[in-house]
Write an enzyme that holds these catalytic residues in place. Structure first.
Site, short mmCIF file in Angstrom:
data_model
loop_
_atom_site.label_atom_id
_atom_site.label_comp_id
_atom_site.label_asym_id
_atom_site.label_seq_id
_atom_site.Cartn_x
_atom_site.Cartn_y
_atom_site.Cartn_z
CG HIS A 138 4.74 7.90 -3.56
ND1 HIS A 138 4.96 8.21 -4.74
CD2 HIS A 138 4.76 9.27 -2.76
CE1 HIS A 138 4.90 9.34 -4.96
NE2 HIS A 138 4.88 10.18 -4.05
CE LYS A 142 0.83 8.46 -4.14
NZ LYS A 142 -0.15 9.28 -3.64
#
Length: 247
Positions: A138, A142
């Site tokens: 990600h 995040k």
């Protein structure tokens, strides 16, 4: 006739995508709460008067609790894709499900829902003869790791085939070889990656790899809106995203 939609976390990337797609589909965003509103005790007090059909929440763990309480007070169905939740959040979700229909999913992608089914089927068929490793990638912003989706995929495998343990990451020198039945989750963070999930079933002489890559956040917004339409008119209960697929 379109939905009368309430949005919690409306100022975030997901909230903005949901609002844009909802408007294009003819829905009406009758109530919105951004980060500033969610930080105030009265930030969601106007929900009861908005006459919304459903509340969609993509906020934060604290924002989740505020939005859930507001939906419960207003008797409005609740859909959430907020991640980073703990046992207390899920207990609150279960309590609310006695009064309103609720649906929480760590990922509102239809493809990921199908991936979870495939993981469960593969785990049931292959058993402990294949080692299971899940790698998720990600963007750098995040905050939670491993991702809620990776945890969901591990749960799908665990329900289909007994697992002896779960680890998050691996480092150092182990005193023993990798145990059978262990599920390992690995988190990678960097750049602007929306979300990649790789599920590796590793056997002797062969391996199976199941992969899902997200290239546009609109896919999550579309799934959330589909879940919202599904939930309207449903009796109080806790629903899963898989129920949306089964419609």
């Amino acid at each position: 006739m379109g939905l009368r939609l309430a949005l919690s976390g409306a100022s975030g990337r997901m909230g903005q995508a949901i609002a844009r797609l909802a408007t294009a589909a003819g829905d009406d965003c009758v109530f919105t709460a951004g980060r500033a509103a969610l930080q105030q005790t009265t930030g969601l007090s106007g929900l009861s008067g908005a006459r919304a059909d459903v509340l969609i929440d993509f906020s934060s763990p604290d924002g989740f609790l505020a939005a859930l309480a507001a939906a419960r007070a207003a008797k409005v169905p609740f859909v959430s894709g907020t991640t980073g939740l703990d046992a207390a959040h899920f207990a609150a979700l279960d309590a609310a499900a006695a009064e309103i229909p609720v649906l929480w999913a760590p990922n509102t992608s239809l493809g990921v829902a199908v991936l979870a089914r495939l993981v469960a089927a593969a785990a049931a068929a292959l058993g402990e003869d294949f080692d299971l490793e899940i790698v998720e990638v990600h963007h750098r912003k995040k905050l939670d790791a491993p991702s809620g989706t990776a945890i969901r995929l591990a749960e799908a495998a665990r329900t289909a085939s007994p697992a002896t343990g779960e680890i998050h990451g691996r480092s150092g020198k182990s005193a023993t070889e990798r145990p059978r039945g262990e599920i390992a989750l690995h988190a990678v963070r960097g750049g602007d990656v929306i979300g990649d999930h790789h599920v590796h079933f590793l056997g002797d002489g062969e391996r199976i790899e199941l992969v899902h890559r997200a290239s546009n956040r609109d896919l999550f917004a579309k799934g959330a809106l589909r879940a919202a339409r599904f939930l309207v008119g449903k009796p109080p209960a806790r629903y899963a995203f898989e129920d949306v697929l089964a419609r």
